[in-house]
Every structure is written in C-alpha cells, then in structure tokens.
Write a protein that holds these residues in place. Structure first.
Motif, PDB file in Angstrom:
ATOM      1  N   GLY A   1       0.760  -7.009  22.430  1.00 40.88           N
ATOM      2  CA  GLY A   1       0.375  -8.326  22.947  1.00 40.88           C
ATOM      3  C   GLY A   1       0.077  -9.342  21.875  1.00 40.88           C
ATOM      4  N   GLY A   2       0.647  -9.160  20.708  1.00 35.46           N
ATOM      5  CA  GLY A   2       0.366 -10.082  19.619  1.00 35.46           C
ATOM      6  C   GLY A   2       0.889 -11.477  19.860  1.00 35.46           C
ATOM      7  N   ARG A   3       1.997 -11.609  20.563  1.00 36.05           N
ATOM      8  CA  ARG A   3       2.573 -12.939  20.803  1.00 36.05           C
ATOM      9  C   ARG A   3       1.608 -13.816  21.586  1.00 36.05           C
ATOM     10  NH1 ARG A   3       5.498 -15.443  24.850  1.00 36.05           N
ATOM     11  NH2 ARG A   3       7.001 -17.032  24.139  1.00 36.05           N
ATOM     12  N   ASP A   4       1.022 -13.279  22.659  1.00 30.68           N
ATOM     13  CA  ASP A   4       0.071 -14.058  23.451  1.00 30.68           C
ATOM     14  C   ASP A   4      -1.190 -14.384  22.654  1.00 30.68           C
ATOM     15  OD1 ASP A   4       1.816 -13.918  25.587  1.00 30.68           O
ATOM     16  OD2 ASP A   4       0.891 -12.088  26.393  1.00 30.68           O
ATOM     17  N   ALA A   5      -1.621 -13.431  21.793  1.00 27.09           N
ATOM     18  CA  ALA A   5      -2.816 -13.675  20.987  1.00 27.09           C
ATOM     19  C   ALA A   5      -2.582 -14.796  19.985  1.00 27.09           C
ATOM     20  CB  ALA A   5      -3.231 -12.398  20.263  1.00 27.09           C
ATOM     21  N   VAL A   6      -1.370 -14.871  19.427  1.00 24.56           N
ATOM     22  CA  VAL A   6      -1.056 -15.937  18.479  1.00 24.56           C
ATOM     23  C   VAL A   6      -1.004 -17.278  19.195  1.00 24.56           C
ATOM     24  CG1 VAL A   6       0.768 -16.872  17.001  1.00 24.56           C
ATOM     25  CG2 VAL A   6       0.128 -14.471  16.824  1.00 24.56           C
ATOM     26  N   VAL A   7      -0.407 -17.310  20.366  1.00 24.13           N
ATOM     27  CA  VAL A   7      -0.294 -18.570  21.105  1.00 24.13           C
ATOM     28  C   VAL A   7      -1.668 -19.093  21.500  1.00 24.13           C
ATOM     29  CG1 VAL A   7       0.560 -19.615  23.236  1.00 24.13           C
ATOM     30  CG2 VAL A   7       2.028 -18.071  21.932  1.00 24.13           C
ATOM     31  N   SER A   8      -2.529 -18.179  21.961  1.00 21.20           N
ATOM     32  CA  SER A   8      -3.866 -18.595  22.392  1.00 21.20           C
ATOM     33  C   SER A   8      -4.854 -18.701  21.244  1.00 21.20           C
ATOM     34  CB  SER A   8      -4.393 -17.614  23.432  1.00 21.20           C
ATOM     35  OG  SER A   8      -4.512 -16.310  22.882  1.00 21.20           O
ATOM     36  N   CYS A   9      -4.449 -18.234  20.059  1.00 18.53           N
ATOM     37  CA  CYS A   9      -5.312 -18.245  18.867  1.00 18.53           C
ATOM     38  C   CYS A   9      -6.660 -17.598  19.180  1.00 18.53           C
ATOM     39  CB  CYS A   9      -5.495 -19.672  18.367  1.00 18.53           C
ATOM     40  SG  CYS A   9      -6.266 -19.752  16.739  1.00 18.53           S
ATOM     41  N   HIS A  10      -6.591 -16.400  19.749  1.00 15.38           N
ATOM     42  CA  HIS A  10      -7.785 -15.702  20.225  1.00 15.38           C
ATOM     43  C   HIS A  10      -8.332 -14.809  19.108  1.00 15.38           C
ATOM     44  CE1 HIS A  10      -9.796 -13.379  23.764  1.00 15.38           C
ATOM     45  NE2 HIS A  10     -10.645 -14.055  23.016  1.00 15.38           N
ATOM     46  N   PHE A  11      -9.202 -15.369  18.275  1.00 15.65           N
ATOM     47  CA  PHE A  11      -9.828 -14.605  17.206  1.00 15.65           C
ATOM     48  C   PHE A  11     -11.074 -13.912  17.740  1.00 15.65           C
ATOM     49  CE2 PHE A  11      -7.330 -17.435  14.492  1.00 15.65           C
ATOM     50  CZ  PHE A  11      -6.910 -16.572  13.506  1.00 15.65           C
ATOM     51  N   PRO A  12     -11.414 -12.714  17.265  1.00 16.25           N
ATOM     52  CA  PRO A  12     -10.726 -11.947  16.210  1.00 16.25           C
ATOM     53  C   PRO A  12      -9.659 -10.999  16.746  1.00 16.25           C
ATOM     54  CG  PRO A  12     -12.775 -10.863  16.731  1.00 16.25           C
ATOM     55  CD  PRO A  12     -12.702 -12.084  17.626  1.00 16.25           C
ATOM     56  N   TYR A  13      -9.373 -11.080  18.065  1.00 17.80           N
ATOM     57  CA  TYR A  13      -8.449 -10.109  18.662  1.00 17.80           C
ATOM     58  C   TYR A  13      -7.026 -10.262  18.158  1.00 17.80           C
ATOM     59  CZ  TYR A  13     -12.433  -9.694  21.773  1.00 17.80           C
ATOM     60  OH  TYR A  13     -13.701  -9.516  22.276  1.00 17.80           O
ATOM     61  N   VAL A  14      -6.699 -11.429  17.637  1.00 16.56           N
ATOM     62  CA  VAL A  14      -5.364 -11.618  17.090  1.00 16.56           C
ATOM     63  C   VAL A  14      -5.139 -10.746  15.861  1.00 16.56           C
ATOM     64  CG1 VAL A  14      -6.013 -13.536  15.576  1.00 16.56           C
ATOM     65  CG2 VAL A  14      -3.691 -13.406  16.497  1.00 16.56           C
ATOM     66  N   LEU A  15      -6.228 -10.328  15.225  1.00 14.47           N
ATOM     67  CA  LEU A  15      -6.103  -9.515  14.012  1.00 14.47           C
ATOM     68  C   LEU A  15      -5.650  -8.085  14.306  1.00 14.47           C
ATOM     69  CD1 LEU A  15      -9.333 -10.646  12.132  1.00 14.47           C
ATOM     70  CD2 LEU A  15      -6.997 -11.408  11.719  1.00 14.47           C
ATOM     71  N   VAL A  16      -5.932  -7.578  15.509  1.00 11.69           N
ATOM     72  CA  VAL A  16      -5.614  -6.181  15.818  1.00 11.69           C
ATOM     73  C   VAL A  16      -4.105  -5.940  15.825  1.00 11.69           C
ATOM     74  CG1 VAL A  16      -5.835  -4.332  17.508  1.00 11.69           C
ATOM     75  CG2 VAL A  16      -7.783  -5.840  17.038  1.00 11.69           C
ATOM     76  N   PRO A  17      -3.339  -6.679  16.644  1.00 10.65           N
ATOM     77  CA  PRO A  17      -1.880  -6.441  16.588  1.00 10.65           C
ATOM     78  C   PRO A  17      -1.278  -6.826  15.246  1.00 10.65           C
ATOM     79  CG  PRO A  17      -2.396  -8.333  17.973  1.00 10.65           C
ATOM     80  CD  PRO A  17      -3.690  -7.667  17.672  1.00 10.65           C
TER      81      PRO A  17
END
Length: 448
Positions: A118-134
C-alpha cells in the motif's frame, strides 16, 4: 577481460530474461508516460554525472520511480542510462546488458514490494510515519535483489563465494559471503531511499515534480563530499602502501611483518574501546612503525651473523629516521609518535630516548606489544616462530617492565576472542640461514 566464463554469461542471460518478463505487463492505464520519461531521463543524466565525475552510483531517482510507478514501468527507468552509458571494458555487449538488467530487476522488486504494502496510497496521502514502512521494505528488497545478483555473477565468474570471510566466523562460508554483500549496501541505499521517498512525496504534492527535483541538489553535494573523502582516503592508503613496499623490498626477513603489526594494533585498540578514528590511526602506526629502516644500510638488515655494538646503534636509529620521514604527513596524527617511541620500555631501558612509564605515548605502547608479539610468532633469520600461547606468556612475563600490562591484557583477550590468523609471508618460506642473536635484550627479539 574478454574471456567470460560460460556460467557468467548464462547468469546474465537469465537476469536479462527476468527483466523482460517483469516488464511484459507494460504499458497499462495506470502508467503516466510523461512521468516515466522524465524519471528515465533524469536518472540517465544523474547516472552519467555521478559515474563520470564522482565514481559511484546514484539511486534516489531510481527508488523514486519505484515509489511512483507500477512495477513494470519502474523496471524501464534504468534502461536509457544503461544504453547511453559508455562501456570501455570488453565484452561491451555483455557488460551493457548486465548494467541494464541489474538495476531494472532490483527496482522492479522494490516497486512490487512497495505497491503490495500500500505504499502508493501512503505516498499520495503523505501519511507519516506510515509511509516509511512500505518504503523501508522496498529499500530492503532492492538491496536483497542487488546482493543476489552481484553474488551470483561473482560466484559464476570465479567459482567461489563472493566475499572474504572472517576467520572466526561461526556461520557457513557461503552464507557469510552473501550476507556481506547485503550488509555493505544496506546503509548507503537506505539514505538514497529516503531521498527517493522525499522526491516521491513532493512529486505527488501540490508543488509537483519541480519541487521533487530540489531534493537532488543536497544529495549531489553530499555525494561529491563523500567521493572527495574516499579519494583522499585512497591517496592516504597509496602513500602507506608505497612506504611499506619499500621497507619490504629492503628488509626481506620482515616481509608482511608491517601488516601483521597493524592488525595486532587494531585488535588491541578495539579491545581497549577506542573510537574508530583512533583505531585507524593505530593501524597506520603499526603498518609504518619500521619505515625508518629505509635509512638503515641494507647490509645491516640482511646480515646473517651477530651485530657489533656499532652496527646495533645504527639500527637503533630507525625510529628517528622513520619519524623524520613521516613528519610532514599530517593525516597520520599520533601515529608519528608511535613510530618514534615504539621501542621505548616501561622501565626506561628502551630507545631512542629512554622514556619510562607514562612518558611513553599510549599509541607507542600499543604498537610495542603488537610488534613484539608478531616478532615472536614469525620465523626470522635469528629465531624460529613461537606458538601464540608461548608468545602471550612471554608478553605477560615482561608486562610492567618492558610492556604496558593493559596492552598485553588487551591483546591476550582479543586473541582469545578472535584468534590469530596471519597470512603466510616470505618470512616463513625463506631458506635457512645461520642463527643470529637478537639486537637487543628483549625477550621478543623485536629490536631488529
């Protein structure tokens, strides 16, 4: 090198075929063509500059592609750089295919892991710090693929495990060798991955690709600084190698002795808890401790019979000669004091100045123990090699009078933990010569 083993050619062919299979689903409706073109061109430009000017690799743009594009499209980002890059070594076609397939398969694996988590959605939403996991998982996958590919080409090319082993390692040789490729690449690629993630987040933000390109400026500066550091370090190593080779040529009986003293000095320094910078300085000190022998007549260094008192005094000048030779080499730091004082003794009976106790620099006390240890455990013109246990016992006997007890204990503890595995040198294979007494009264016989 024109003669490439058939196994290596087969490995390159398999990797290239894997890239073709991974990129087959392309194109699809999810792929923005303009983004793919811009990233591929940007990576080609960065790769050209970094390789030609800095002598390294530059992965932020490549990993940004893994975070922004579908896996089949991400696999195409490195291809223009490989096709346009100049290849000087032969065979040109095989090397070009390898340079294209290697990063393509690695970035495909990184993109596959990133999208599956799910890294693509995390990058689009800029959801830190969860974007770091993928992103972290993608960087790990990128390094794993590179380690497998590099290990495979080395094993196929030379038929041995792809990395040297520590003699005290407890894992299997092949596992340790492949693990070394991963551990060495993980930290630098992680830094590049963080920059690539910043590019991807800014790319997807309202500021667009132009803002993402600003991330490259500090990365390029840091790469330039890092490259300058490595060039300076390489120049230092070349200077030391030249000096050591000159000593080895002049004094054949001690060939390899300098490197072994440097290794023993590092064991002592690490056992004492010294920081990495000081450990490196002590390694230099151990390697260069006998550089002053360049100023001693060769006939004295190679003399088979006992030395006269006058000849002994000439040889005992070598610490001062060595200090004068390295006085202007600033990067050696306190290693220069070790070169000058490594024959001093705690009881004041050493040379050249008869220093005693705390008057002797700590680095010189380290090298003195390392020097004596290797002298006892190496075959020389005037003595046969002693077992390691016997040498340590002799060092303990002389601790407090000749040697610093802390240094002796540190070496003994380090040897118990890691063992001693010196390389075979010319010392041990030279023809027998008449026995000769050591220059000084030291039990180690290290005075010469």
């Amino acid at each position: 090198m024109e003669a490439v083993p058939a196994r290596a050619r087969a490995w390159v062919a398999c990797v290239a075929l894997s890239v073709v299979l991974c990129a087959l689903p392309f194109p699809d409706t999810r792929t923005p063509w303009w983004a793919l073109t811009l990233l591929a061109g940007l990576y080609a430009a960065c790769d050209h500059v970094v390789r030609r000017r800095l002598g390294g690799t530059f992965y932020p743009v490549l990993l940004a592609g893994a975070f922004l594009l579908p896996p089949p499209a991400a696999a195409l980002v490195p291809l223009p750089a490989a096709l346009l890059a100049r290849v000087e070594e032969r065979p040109v076609r095989l090397r070009r295919v390898w340079r294209a397939a290697r990063p393509s398969l690695a970035v495909w694996g990184a993109a596959r892991v990133h999208w599956s988590l799910g890294g693509r959605d995390a990058v689009v939403s800029c959801h830190f710090p969860y974007v770091l996991v993928p992103a972290g998982a993608a960087v790990l996958a990128f390094c794993l693929v590179l380690a497998v590919l590099d290990g495979g080409i080395l094993a196929a090319g030379v038929g041995v495990p792809p990395a040297p082993l520590r003699p005290w390692g407890r894992v299997s040789p092949r596992r340790a060798a492949w693990g070394g490729l991963l551990s060495r690449s993980l930290a630098p690629v992680a830094v590049h991955g963080l920059a690539g993630l910043m590019m991807a987040v800014l790319w997807r933000s309202r500021y667009g690709p132009v803002a993402a390109l600003l991330v490259l400026l500090p990365m390029c500066v840091s790469c330039w600084v890092f490259a300058q550091y490595h060039r300076e370090r390489a120049a230092h190593q070349a200077t030391i190698r030249a000096l050591v080779q000159a000593v080895d040529i002049k004094d054949g009986y001690t060939r390899g002795h300098s490197e072994r003293v440097g290794r023993a000095s590092v064991l002592i320094a690490r056992e004492l808890g010294m920081d990495d910078a000081r450990v490196e300085v002590l390694r230099f000190a151990g390697i260069l401790h006998d550089v002053g022998k360049l100023g001693v007549p060769t006939r004295l260094l190679r003399k088979d019979g006992p030395l006269t008192p006058e000849e002994r005094r000439v040889i005992e000048l070598h610490p001062e000669y060595g200090h004068e030779m390295v006085r202007g080499i600033s990067f050696l730091g306190e290693a220069r004091a070790a070169i000058l004082h490594h024959h001093e003794r705690l009881d004041g009976s050493g040379y050249p100045y008869g220093l005693a106790g705390a008057q002797i620099p700590e680095c010189a006390r380290v090298v003195a123990v390392a020097d004596a240890f290797d002298a006892m455990t190496s075959t020389r013109s005037y003595s046969r090699a002693r077992p390691v246990e016997t040498a340590v016992t002799e060092l303990r006997r002389c601790a407090g009078t000749h040697f610093d007890p802390r240094m002796v204990t540190a070496l003994a503890d380090a040897l118990d933990r890691h063992g001693w595995h010196p390389a075979v040198t010319a010392d041990e294979t030279s023809p027998a010569v008449p026995a000769q007494q050591p220059v000084s009264g030291s039990p180690s016989g290290a005075g010469r």
